[in-house]
Design a protein around this motif. Sequence first.
Motif: not given
Length: 351
Positions: A220, A241-242, A246, A249, A290-291, A322, A325
Amino acid sequence: MNSSLSLEDFIASEKASLSEAMQMIDKNTHGIVFISDEKGVLIASLTDGDVRRYLLSGGAMNCRAIEAANNAPKSALSQKEAKKIFHKRDYVVIPIVDKKGRIVDIYTGDPKEQKLFRESLNVPVVINAGGKGSRLYPLTKVLPKPLIPVGDLPILELIMKSYLYNGCADFHIIVNYKKDLIKTYFRENEAHYNIRWYDENEPLGTGGGLSLLKKEIHETFFFANCDVLLDSNYAEILKFHKEHHNVITMVCAYKNFNIPYGVVEIGKDGVIQEMKEKPLISYLTNTGIYVVEPEVLDDIQDNISIGFPDIIEYERSKGRRTAVYPVRGNDWMDMGQFPELEKMRVRLSSE
């Protein structure tokens, strides 16, 4: 409390909308407001985290702030008690109330006791620094956008320092326009950042350059444009995210805009259905941060120019998750155009 702020900057009416409360949160820069009744009695607190959870559960910005708030806020009866509570649980702000529960002061912490660094995330950071920065022309005719100074440092170095503050020290930077200048600056930089460079032979858009990293990143990572700064808790973004599994994110910022005119909505035959005088419009806007999961890289064609939003659309079409946040509008600084660049310089010089 900051001398430029007043008690009123932290107190919202129980009738306030979520948009109005968010504007107050942006103004006081502490990520919180307290909601009081008409007598000034503390009845709730509202953080940017409360707003985020409310919106992600289906709430709307035009709802009353009290609907998203915490109805059991922590408070103190003195500065001494507030300080004890604040540093025991790492609160952001503690309201001080009198015996009737009315808010009389705010404790925002002792800077000497606050942490210099946040939780170490140890996550790779990819920065797209290959664009020409045409919106900043003619400045970018001389300097590439990543090296445009914002205060004492160029924007790219400020971005890297924001990630270092969050424990991310592994940088992967995509370059194209005036790339030799960028590399020379960092090669001669005394800070000695850990950077791997990726050269675009042709402009590949905001997303296509990621194809150069297919064999380099297997975990990631954060992905960011080189013209934005984000003053948010990166650990919370990564956790979101985790937890939601996703593949991408997108960090989006709340924006509020007052339309300077009366707005009229009409129905059939021009019948007036509703009139609003200078309404407040609220929306979420993409920050360009983004992540991303590494498998997304496998879906990007080599040497094909593509925008990252198009990559997100492709992942969505495949049924992959997707998500957004949301962060405070005041947490996001953009230097992509001259007015925003000047705002960023003014804000950073005052911090």
